[in-house]
Enzyme design. Structure first.
Site, short mmCIF file in Angstrom:
data_model
loop_
_atom_site.label_atom_id
_atom_site.label_comp_id
_atom_site.label_asym_id
_atom_site.label_seq_id
_atom_site.Cartn_x
_atom_site.Cartn_y
_atom_site.Cartn_z
N LYS A 11 0.85 -1.20 0.00
CA LYS A 11 0.00 0.00 0.00
C LYS A 11 0.89 1.24 0.00
O LYS A 11 1.54 1.55 0.98
CB LYS A 11 -0.92 0.04 1.22
N GLU A 57 8.66 0.84 11.70
CA GLU A 57 9.74 1.83 11.54
C GLU A 57 9.07 3.19 11.64
O GLU A 57 8.40 3.63 10.71
CB GLU A 57 10.42 1.65 10.18
N CYS A 71 12.83 10.75 8.73
CA CYS A 71 12.75 10.31 10.12
C CYS A 71 14.05 10.49 10.89
O CYS A 71 14.03 10.75 12.08
CB CYS A 71 12.32 8.85 10.16
N GLU A 131 8.10 15.23 17.06
CA GLU A 131 8.71 15.25 15.74
C GLU A 131 8.08 16.40 14.95
O GLU A 131 6.86 16.46 14.82
CB GLU A 131 8.42 13.91 15.05
P1 NAD Z 1 1.65 8.29 8.35
O1 NAD Z 1 1.81 7.46 9.56
O2 NAD Z 1 0.60 9.34 8.34
O3 NAD Z 1 1.33 7.37 7.07
C1 NAD Z 1 2.17 6.30 6.69
C2 NAD Z 1 1.37 5.29 5.89
O4 NAD Z 1 0.37 4.71 6.74
C3 NAD Z 1 0.61 5.89 4.70
O5 NAD Z 1 0.67 4.97 3.62
C4 NAD Z 1 -0.81 6.01 5.24
O6 NAD Z 1 -1.78 6.00 4.23
C5 NAD Z 1 -0.91 4.78 6.13
N1 NAD Z 1 -1.90 4.85 7.21
C6 NAD Z 1 -2.36 5.95 7.84
N2 NAD Z 1 -3.24 5.60 8.82
C7 NAD Z 1 -3.34 4.24 8.79
C8 NAD Z 1 -4.07 3.28 9.57
N3 NAD Z 1 -4.89 3.65 10.57
N4 NAD Z 1 -3.91 1.97 9.29
C9 NAD Z 1 -3.07 1.57 8.30
N5 NAD Z 1 -2.36 2.44 7.52
C10 NAD Z 1 -2.48 3.76 7.77
O7 NAD Z 1 3.09 8.92 8.04
P2 NAD Z 1 3.51 9.94 6.89
O8 NAD Z 1 3.12 11.32 7.29
O9 NAD Z 1 3.06 9.45 5.56
O10 NAD Z 1 5.10 9.79 6.94
C11 NAD Z 1 5.90 10.53 7.79
C12 NAD Z 1 6.19 9.74 9.07
O11 NAD Z 1 6.87 8.55 8.74
C13 NAD Z 1 7.11 10.50 10.01
O12 NAD Z 1 6.67 10.31 11.34
C14 NAD Z 1 8.46 9.82 9.80
O13 NAD Z 1 9.35 9.93 10.88
C15 NAD Z 1 8.03 8.41 9.56
N6 NAD Z 1 9.08 7.66 8.87
C16 NAD Z 1 9.81 6.73 9.56
C17 NAD Z 1 10.86 6.07 8.92
C18 NAD Z 1 11.73 5.07 9.65
O14 NAD Z 1 12.56 4.44 9.01
N7 NAD Z 1 11.61 4.91 10.96
C19 NAD Z 1 11.15 6.35 7.59
C20 NAD Z 1 10.38 7.29 6.93
C21 NAD Z 1 9.33 7.94 7.57
#
Ligand code: NAD
Length: 479
Positions: A175, A251, A285, A380
């Protein structure tokens, strides 16, 4: 290579499906519409998960490591053949610099080849516990992996989970984030063109809300969720996965401290931290999000880092003269501007970021703050905004570095090797960089302490989320 890229379609059982309402993919640099994607549903997700499960049991994929290696090498070659198209799409959909998008794409291709090699080296162990009593410990594919990725590095973060999942022998449902649906579809078209990859091993459903991700986590046909995204979403996924006791790899978010001691090479620290904080406009991140500076060098460090941040040319990712690209959208510019106002109230503004007249651009912000409990330090912020805090000695540096709920990454700048090693032991983070910031590779595990996540991706440990251990015991009789 077959289609499916615009409008970005779902990919189930090797078929491109044009189901669901159309959403727009936007260019954050100029607000133009780049293309469209079909948004899926819970029903489509169930269909994809069922097909992935049937393929897992009906095909020999889980038991054919050489075929898996071959399929991964083909995948890497297909990506390499269209790498410039991938890079152009990342820049257009995400707003990051072309050099950042190229680094992401080449890193992902390299990582696919890394896991192609590891696919042929998934081994169990054997133990004879008493004479004639033989235990075999197999490492088997866990089943169907549900992989959910964010928009900020849509290729690298997909491959970081998909590479080990396929190497381990899992079948998958993917997804993508809606913001980068076209980039994702181009990667799928590379997979579709791999002759050694059986149809149904990789399936993918787009979405524009949360229904698909939620259905994936709830599905009885999915065995493992590999999620990259925010800690808030990670908590929801873990809670939902508990209903079926699904295994989760998470992650999540970070708030990386960069600790600068008085004996550091300041030119090196400023160079590394300008890059470490402003890569992808701070939307990564592991970005350096807090500069922890020893009191005696505060003035000189602050003057230098301010000058370096001020000199950064902010502009379109496609323009080679740009040194920092855009944020993902204007809503995030408004969100970060709210944080800048708050920082001006709570702390001292060192450099105030400004929005440009067009696109989702925001110049960098630096602010001084001493209250470690402030949400500006604890949360963050995910943008080009960094706090400057001070510490007196090593003990206080450790205490402050460990003062948030996150533990994803950190860096330490000092010319004292013994202190560098002491700090690396004391800091509770999955990655600690010494005299540099943000060095990521296929070989080096990433993951979080605390609320930055569960499990590790990259490296040999990246396979663990996608493998089960099975104990097979036999009585052999004594000779
Ligand atoms: P997000 O958590 O809003 O979304 C991430 C993904 O999850 C998207 O595909 C979204 O559609 C999906 N999603 C949202 N709600 C969901 C639910 N209830 N159930 C299942 N899937 C759901 O994050 P974002 O804003 O897209 O990305 C930024 C975040 O990601 C930041 O917090 C960043 O630190 C983190 N991040 C972490 C890493 C790592 O390696 N630790 C790497 C990149 C980004």
């Amino acid at each position: 290579m077959s289609g499916g890229i615009d409008p970005a379609r779902h990919y189930i059982g090797g078929q491109w499906l044009a189901e669901g309402a159309l959403g727009d993919s936007l260019n954050p640099a100029d607000d133009t519409v780049l293309g469209q994607y079909h948004a899926g549903s819970a029903a489509l997700t169930d269909q994809a998960a069922r097909l992935a499960r049937e393929t897992f049991f009906a095909s020999s994929w889980a038991h054919a490591p050489r075929q898996r290696a071959q399929a991964l090498f083909e995948f890497a070659d297909r990506m390499e053949a269209v790498k410039d198209r991938i890079v152009d799409l990342i820049v257009a959909e995400n707003g990051k610099l072309r050099a950042e998008a190229m680094g992401e794409t080449l890193g992902a291709i390299s990582e696919v080849r890394y896991y192609a090699g590891l696919a042929r080296n998934v081994r169990g162990t054997m133990q004879e516990t008493l004479p004639g009593q033989m235990s075999l410990f197999h490492r088997e594919a866990a089943g169907v992996a549900g992989i959910i990725v964010p928009w900020n590095a849509p290729v690298t973060l997909l491959i970081r989970s998909l590479g080990p999942a396929l190497a381990a022998g899992c079948t998958c449902v993917l997804k993508p984030a809606q913001q980068t649906a076209l980039t994702h579809a181009l990667i799928l078209s590379c997979l579709d063109a791999c002759p050694s990859l059986p149809k149904g091993v990789v399936n993918s459903v787009n979405e524009n809300g949360v229904a698909v991700g939620q259905a994936m986590v709830a599905s009885p046909d999915v065995d493992v969720i590999s999620f990259t995204g925010s800690s808030a979403t990670g908590k929801k996924i873990m809670a939902a996965a508990a209903q079926s006791l699904k295994r989760v790899g998470l992650e999540l978010g970070g708030k990386a401290p960069a600790v600068v001691f008085a004996d550091a090479d300041l030119d090196q620290a400023v160079r590394e931290l300008t890059h470490g904080a402003l890569t992808m406009a701070g939307q990564i991140c592991v970005a350096a999000a807090r500069f922890l500076v020893q009191e005696s060098i505060l003035d000189s460090f602050q003057a230098r880092i301010k000058a370096a941040f001020e000199a950064v040319r902010v502009g379109p990712g496609a323009d080679p003269s740009s040194q920092m690209g855009s944020l993902i959208d204007r809503a995030n510019v408004a969100r970060v501007q709210g944080l800048i106002d708050r920082a001006a109230d709570e702390g001292d503004m060192v450099l105030r970021g400004k929005a440009l007249n067009t696109g989702a651009f925001l110049t960098p912000t630096l602010f001084r703050i001493d209250d470690v409990r402030s949400p500006l330090v604890q949360d963050e912020l995910f943008g080009p905004i960094v706090s400057i805090e001070t510490f007196a000695d090593e003990a206080e540096a450790v205490a402050k570095a460990n003062a948030t709920v996150y533990g994803l990454a950190a860096s330490v700048f000092t010319q004292d090797l013994a202190r560098a090693m002491r700090m690396s032991r004391a800091i509770r983070a999955g990655t600690v960089w010494l005299n540099c910031h943000m060095r990521l590779s296929a070989e080096g595990e990433t993951g979080g302490f605390g609320q930055s996540g569960l499990g590790r991706l990259h490296g040999p440990e990246g396979l663990h989320d996608f493998l089960e251990t099975k104990h097979v015991y036999m009585e052999q009789g004594r000779i």
